[in-house]
Each structure stands twice: as structure tokens, then as C-alpha cells.
Design a protein around this motif. Sequence first.
Motif, PDB file in Angstrom:
ATOM      1  N   ASP A 116      -3.429  -6.243  10.016  1.00 26.19           N
ATOM      2  CA  ASP A 116      -4.406  -5.774   9.794  1.00 26.19           C
ATOM      3  C   ASP A 116      -4.780  -4.691  10.440  1.00 26.19           C
ATOM      4  N   THR A 169       3.271  -1.105   2.403  1.00 25.09           N
ATOM      5  CA  THR A 169       3.259  -0.406   3.466  1.00 25.09           C
ATOM      6  C   THR A 169       1.822  -0.066   3.696  1.00 25.09           C
ATOM      7  N   PRO A 170       1.850   0.254   5.036  1.00 26.93           N
ATOM      8  CA  PRO A 170       0.186   1.045   5.411  1.00 26.93           C
ATOM      9  C   PRO A 170       0.646   2.035   4.819  1.00 26.93           C
ATOM     10  N   GLU A 206      -3.354  -1.536  11.619  1.00 24.84           N
ATOM     11  CA  GLU A 206      -2.300  -1.299  10.739  1.00 24.84           C
ATOM     12  C   GLU A 206      -3.454  -0.451   9.143  1.00 24.84           C
ATOM     13  N   LEU A 207      -3.478  -1.023   8.285  1.00 20.54           N
ATOM     14  CA  LEU A 207      -3.650  -1.082   6.919  1.00 20.54           C
ATOM     15  C   LEU A 207      -4.864  -0.491   6.935  1.00 20.54           C
ATOM     16  N   PHE A 259      -0.164   2.419   1.080  1.00 19.81           N
ATOM     17  CA  PHE A 259      -1.766   2.180   1.384  1.00 19.81           C
ATOM     18  C   PHE A 259      -2.048   4.108   1.206  1.00 19.81           C
ATOM     19  N   HIS A 260      -1.634   4.486   2.227  1.00 20.40           N
ATOM     20  CA  HIS A 260      -2.361   6.089   3.235  1.00 20.40           C
ATOM     21  C   HIS A 260      -2.029   6.489   1.744  1.00 20.40           C
ATOM     22  N   LEU A 280      -8.738  -8.149   8.933  1.00 17.63           N
ATOM     23  CA  LEU A 280      -9.039  -6.596   7.339  1.00 17.63           C
ATOM     24  C   LEU A 280     -10.681  -6.256   8.075  1.00 17.63           C
ATOM     25  N   ASN A 332      -2.191  -4.061  -3.811  1.00 14.79           N
ATOM     26  CA  ASN A 332      -0.957  -4.697  -3.759  1.00 14.79           C
ATOM     27  C   ASN A 332      -0.938  -5.434  -4.497  1.00 14.79           C
ATOM     28  N   VAL A 368       2.002  -6.914   6.435  1.00 15.22           N
ATOM     29  CA  VAL A 368       1.557  -5.936   7.134  1.00 15.22           C
ATOM     30  C   VAL A 368       0.320  -6.175   8.050  1.00 15.22           C
ATOM     31  N   ALA A 393      -6.424  -5.617  -1.150  1.00 16.78           N
ATOM     32  CA  ALA A 393      -5.135  -5.897  -0.901  1.00 16.78           C
ATOM     33  C   ALA A 393      -5.405  -7.462  -0.839  1.00 16.78           C
ATOM     34  N   HIS A 404     -10.247  -7.798  -0.208  1.00 17.29           N
ATOM     35  CA  HIS A 404      -9.977  -8.632   0.305  1.00 17.29           C
ATOM     36  C   HIS A 404     -10.181 -10.234  -0.182  1.00 17.29           C
TER      37      HIS A 404
END
Length: 1001
Positions: free
Chosen positions: A584, A549-550, A586-587, A553-554, A613, A519, A582, A573, A607
Motif C-alpha cells: 500500500d 508495479t508502483p 509503495e503504491l 503507476f508512477h 491504500l 490495473n 504491491v 487499483a 480502490h
Amino acid sequence: MQTPADRQDRHVYPSHWEADIVLRDGGTARVRPITVDDADRLVSFYEQVSDESKYYRFFAPYPRLSAKDVHRFTHHDFVDRVGLAATIGGEFVATVRYDRIGPGGLPASAPADEAEVAFLVQDAHQGRGVASALLEHIAAVARERGIRRFAAEVLPANNKMIKVFTDAGYTQQRSFEDGVVRLEFDLEPTDRSVAVQRAREQRAEARSVRRLLTPGSVAVIGVGRAPGGVGRSVLGNLRDAGFTGRLYAVNQAFPDDLKEVDGVPAHRSVRDIDGPVDLAVVAVPAEQVPGVVTDCGEHGVQGLVVLAAGYAESGPDGRERQRELVRHARTYGMRIIGPNAFGVINTAAGVRLNASLAPEMPRPGRIGLFAQSGAIGIALLSRLHRRGGGVTGTTGVSTFVSSGNRADVSGNDVLQYWYDDTETDVVLMYLESIGNPRKFTRLSRRTAAAKPLVVVQSAGSAPQGHAVRATRLPHATVSALLRQAGVIRVDTITELVDAGLLLARQPLPAGPRVAILGNSESLGLLTYDRCLAEGLRPAPPLDLTTTATPADFHRALSRALADDTCDAVVVTAIPTIGEGAVGDGELAEALRSAAEGAHGKPVLVVHVELGGLAEALSAAGRTAPQPHVMAPGAFGGPQRPRTATPQPAADTPPAAPTVQPPASPSAGSAGRPGASPSAGSAGRPGAAPAVPGAARTPPAAVTEDVRPPAAQPGSRLIPAYPAAERAVRALAEAVKYAQWRRESVDPGKVPEYDDIDEKGAAELIGTLLERGEGLTLGTEETCALLGRYGIPVHRSLPSPTPEAAVSAAADLGYPVALKATAPHLRHRADLGGVRLDLADEGQLRRAYAELTELFGPPGELRPVVQRMAPRGVDTVVRAVIDPAAGAVLSFGLAGAASQLLGDTAHRLVPVTDRDATSLVRSIRTAPLLFGWRGSAPVDTPALEELLLRVSRLVDDHPEVVAVTLEPVVVARHGVSVLGATVRLAPPPARDDLGPRTLPAY
């Protein structure tokens, strides 16, 4: 009392035959020649041998030795009659002897080259590999004395002794006559005998370390009566770690009525302990250690960890104290870690050993850690243990060894243990010195073929206290040789941990192609640039923008991992702020769930200032559901249960689980420091939601000091790095190691050349060495020796006068070159000491006049005339036999590239065809050989053949201790060796080809 005849029969005692050995069960013994002073020991030894063993030895009942027998078995000339004994505690436990024999089996002297050999092993020590070790040593002695063949007669029922001979790997013949099996075997080492010897070495040394790391009982000697102090601290660390065996506190100053210290049984001496003690941690001052060693040896302690300082690191007196410590301990068959050690740790659930000064037990994991320095050991344990800052997570330690002065147990021994340790997937080593580089390289190659080995080697001189063999090789050369052996060679402790965590958590990449997504466009470009700098092949970064959003990323990670043109993925990130930022957890869960679908591709995260994270990435791996889905081991080892979760489609975000109250006010961070063991991340009941928008319930209270559960075996933890250069450097090392693993499957072969005259070269070398040691050959002798290996050298004719130069040119044929060979001008074309392409006599005379005018009279210049060679690329080939590392072949471009920039590549001899190919291509200036900027490519196959021939020369004839070919002009067709020097000397001793021994003290 010795009679005059006895003294005449006693020849010079061969002290170099003495050696300490490691036995099959990990204990030690000493091998030494038997002398006339051993009569009482021999009689005592024989009395403890069973009647059956005596019958097998003498083929008849033989209850006791006569005085004549004792005299015969203790009086040797150490040439035609030799006896060796294995001793423990100063007493014989086994003997072996040979008697030289001639035709008909009668006693003989040289030049007879056959001997009859016989063994006797005390019954209590049979099965420990004593006879096998003695056979190696008596065979080495026999070869030294000109004996090339052993004969042994064995009763058919003596299966143990027959097995000792047949399993040794020598070429042998067997016959049966008059009820006796006769075995005859050559003593020349074979590939099989060397392989058998090294396999036995590995098993014995691994077991000796295993005894130190998996004790059933531990005594801490030097425990203070009051809290504090080294001994009391170690005792507390052992107790707090939950050591599963028996624990004892020992101090000779304890009062008689003291029964316990901190709940641990207390004793004044190890001898007072009722029961076996496997390991003793010695925490008393150095002057008290000898008495402790005696007590431990008499009680049957198997090994010592000596924490005390004041040994070789303190000067000459301490060095002698250290030698005596090792000798003393080995007398009782004990091995030592230390002195001046930090201690040992084993996190296995069935052991829980923290016999160290580390106040907290590291997390269990799959990393084996070795450090010679206690301070560095502390730093490594801290970095692997902590959760915050830098590369974090729950990758833990399997075993840890800090060897201190490594007077006995060294990195080589621990490598032998880790090689087949199923609890260790990755080995990290900090080495301040390498005591036996030749053996370390051999063990490293074998270990690296099974699991990653990452090494930091200090570039400075060895610390005081370390016994190190002298080496003439620069530090950079040693590093290059380690890389050739598959070692991942890094420069700093940070890089050691960075690479180790990646290799412990992720699969090896299939190639250098890297996908970058994240991101932050700037962070992605920085990562891209670092990939290029490390020799990787990155694709243009995919910018998901700061609104990602997560789920974004997914999807992006799933697509990258599914792309056949991608071998690894780096996710970048940066923190997001504002509504819908976001979390931590969730990501982390989004990345973890996407990575689970691609088992063969590593994923790394870079990161920036995302405090949770890194921890969340680890938590995501260990708190997901744990069905036992089997997957191949990460590095080709046995399969282990692996974390698995239902995988969504590539473009579908992970489904939100059933939501229960999270364990922390910080949504999505369950499982990081401070979280309760019952608090989960997304992916199981009780977890925070995996995607934005899922309902959340009020936070529950947590206990801040509860450690999260350890990662399950096989779980894919995603390593997170605070800087792009650290992540990319670790990935680049993994890529190079993976390539080495693939290539090591087929290491190539050493080719045979029909025109090599090995016998003729040996005869010439023998004749030349008759002049004396350390001989640098003249031009004609050099050309003659190299010629026997198919290496022609262009003739150079001395030209002390212009007329001599003209005559030489007429003999060689124009065009010619005129060169000054004075030491300060040799190979220095940049100084003007060379004139090329001289087409006739006039040009030659003018060139001769110019050189003498510029540099002085011919007597100083030493001019020579040489026929011109085809134009090409000037290179240099060198080979040298280093007493510590062995024979090394080096290659580079001639001139500034190798001399100023150090652009030289190295390989250990013997070099295979694959080694020669990689050697030519591994220098930075290699493009000049392959048509750089439109130039014509040169004949690299001919260059590779030259390298192989030089390798064969120094491998076949270790008396050739140095070879330099400079310059070697590589043209479009063929190579021309324009200059060569060869040095001969008696070869350094090759202890790696002899019998198994421990380092001598």
C-alpha cells in the motif's frame, strides 16, 4: 402621570420599527422607537454622555436636559417627528431623531420631504458601529413616511459623525457656513449604499460568530458533581481537547467549599467568577435557563451555546419559551447557538475548543462544517475523522457548528464568518431548512466565488423548532437556484463528504476531460461509463494489467498529468497477490510523487478492498519532506507553504530513500492508524522503500494508539474512494463548480431596450391595482402591459358561435387556429382541443362543429380564434415572485417535457444576458432548439431577448407577482407568444433591501 395633551400627542406605536441588530464588534443591540415612557431612561443616558459629546450635539455646553427637552425628545407623532434608541440591557446607549422641515428649515408636515437628523452616542459605545446602524434604520423609517432627503449640521471637529454620514454611500452634498458643516443627502438606496450596508453586515455577523468560536474563557453551566451527565461531559471534552483559555465549572448546587471539578475551578454562579467569561455552555434543564441567561448577561458574557432541549421542537409552549430565550439574551447583547444544539468546535492551535458533545476532538484541517441536526453532525464528524473504510485520510475540520433549533445564529451567520476565515478552504453544510433563502442565496454566491460551498438540503418539511419563511417554490427549484449561486448541491451525506474531501485536497479541474488508468480493465471501464453518465469526457481507460508495479503507476500517472488533453486523472487499483505484490505504502508514494509534478490537475483513486491504500495515500502526503515551497492557494486565496519533493523525470520511478528500520511489520504502511509519529513513509529517513527490491530491515515495535501527524498546509492528499460512482460524482461536481467559478468572473449584464416604457407600465399597474388586491388581468389588459415591455401577444378573439368564429377569422386573416380555452382543455393539444391551419371558412366551420360535438357546447369550451404563427418549438416562460426566495424566471418546453418530466430551468431575477443564454441551454430537451436529428435550429437569440424582457418587467415592477407565457413558439426567425396571463398584487416585503436586522422574535 400622562396629561390629556400627552395622550393626544401619542400616536399609534409603530412596533414594526423594532429590530435587533449586530454591532461592529459582534455584540447585539435593540433598536426601537422612543416613547413618553422613556423619560427616565433618556435622562440617565444623557448623564453618562461626556461633555465633549454633548457639545458636539448641541454646539454649546449643555450639561443637563431641561424638562422641556425631555418632553420634546420623548413625545413624537411617528410621522413628522421620530426618535429611535439603541438599547442594551434595557438602557439607552444611543439615540437618533428626525424632524420634518420645509423651506428655511422650519418645522413642516407632508408633503414636505426633507428632515433634519441628529445623533447622540454614549462614549462607552462609540466605535461599535451604533450610529451607522441607527442611520440605516432612521432612513428606512423616513422613506416609509415620505421623506426623501436628510440634512445634518455638524461641527467641523466632530470627525466621527461626519464619517458616519460620508461613509454611508448615499448621494450627498456638503457646504460650510457660519462655522458649521451642512450635509444633505438623498435617502434613495444607491449601489454604493447597499454595498456599504452589506459589507458592514458581513463584518458584524462574522465577528459575532468569531466571538463564539474563539473565546478566551468558557464557563460550562450545569456541571454535575458526579461523573456523567451532559455538563460534565462537555467540561471533560473541553479539558481533553486542550482548550487554551480559562475554563470554569458552574452549578448552583455545588457546596460552598467545593473549589474544583476535575481540576477546573468550580463556582455556584457565573457572577461569582473573578474575571470575564466570553462563552457560556448552558447544560441545565430548560426551566432553569432564564435565570442562567440573566446571570450571564449581568456578568458580561458575550455568547451562549444552549444544549438544553424542550423548546420549539416540543410544541407551542416550547416555541414561546424559545422566543423568550432569544429576546432575553439579546437584551444583554448576547448571541445564541441553539437551543437543542450539539455544540461548537474550533481546532485552531491557539484555541483548541471542543464545546460540544463530541467525545473526541476532530483532526485540524481546512473544512468548515455546519449541521442543524446533532445526529447528522455526529455522522459528519465521524466520517471525516475515521481512518478506515470509505473515503479516508487526514483531511480535518477547521470549525464545526451544530445550531440545533437555530433560534439565533444560523447558517447565514456562519457563512459570513467562513467567507473570510483564512483557516477554512471548503465549507460543508447540512441544512434541514433555510430560514432566509434570499439572503442565503446572496451569501452563497459571494462565498462560492472564494471557496467551495457544498450543501445537502433536506427535501422534507422543516423540523419543529425551525422558523422558516413560507415558500411556494418546489424543492427542485430551490436546488436549481442554489446551483445558480455557485452552491455544489448534493443529495446525501456520503456525497457531501466525498465532494468536500476532493475539493479540500485537490485543485479544481480546468475542464471535463478525464484520463483513467489502473490495473483492472473492468474497473476502468466501469469508471469510464460513470464519467459518461455524469457528463464528463473520459478518454479510453489505460489498462496497466494486474502485474503493474508502483513504477508503472508512477510513469502512467506522470504521462497523463503531462498530457494537455487531460484535465483530471482517476486511478483505479485492485489488490494484487503473490510474490512481488504491491504494498500500500509503495503504491501511495508512487502516486503522490507523480501528482506533485502537476499542481493544476486533480487526481483521485478508486480502490477495491485495499485496506491500507486510502490511509497510505494520506500518509504519503504528510510524511514527505516539507520544505517551504510557496504555491498558489488551491482556490485563489492567499499562498501557503506547500509540500514539495524532488521530482523524477516523467518516465523515471521515484528514487528510493535511505532506508532505516520501518515502524511497522506492514512494510510501506507507516503513517496510517497505529503508526508511531516517528514512523515515516517513503520519502524521508525512517521510511519503507518506495520501490520493490529495496532492502528492508526488521520491523520495530510501535504504539498502536498514537495518531499520525496532521497534514501540512498545502500538501496534496490524494482522496481514495471505494466505488467508481462515488469518485466520479465528486469529480463531476468539482468540474461544474470550476466552470461556475470561471463564468462568475463575468456574470454578464442586464441589457437596456429603448422600446421599454417603464413609466407607462407603472401608471397602468397603478390604475389596475385600484380595483383591489390579487388581480388577474384580462386579455386586453395583459396585452397592453406586456406591450409596454416590447412583448407582443397574438390576438385571440372569443368565438361563442360559428358566425363569431368566421367573423374573427376574417378580421385576423387566414390561416387561423381554433382553440378551446376551458381550464381542462387549455394548453392540452394532446386532448384534441386545438385545430390548426384552417385555411378558409369551410374548414373553420367543420372544425367548430367537431369541437362542440366532442367536448360540449361553446359555453363550456370557450373557443377562440387566433391567426396561425410560424411553426417552431413550443416553449413556456414563467416568472413568479416568491415571498422567501424573491423573483424567479423559469423556462422549459411546453407539454410533457416540463409538466411530466419536470424539465424546467430557473434563474433569479434580474437575469443577465449570460443567465438567459445558460437558461435556454440548461434544460435536458435543449437539443430540440438547436437542430436535433437534422431539424432546423430555431431563433434562440430572439428567445433569450424575450426572457430578458420578462425579467425586466418583474424586476422593475414587483407588483407583477406572476407572469405566464404559454405557448411561446420559437421559429427559425422570431418568437410568437400565443397565450399570456399576468397577476398583480402588492409586492411582498423586501427585507433584504432594508436596514440590517436579526430575525425577529
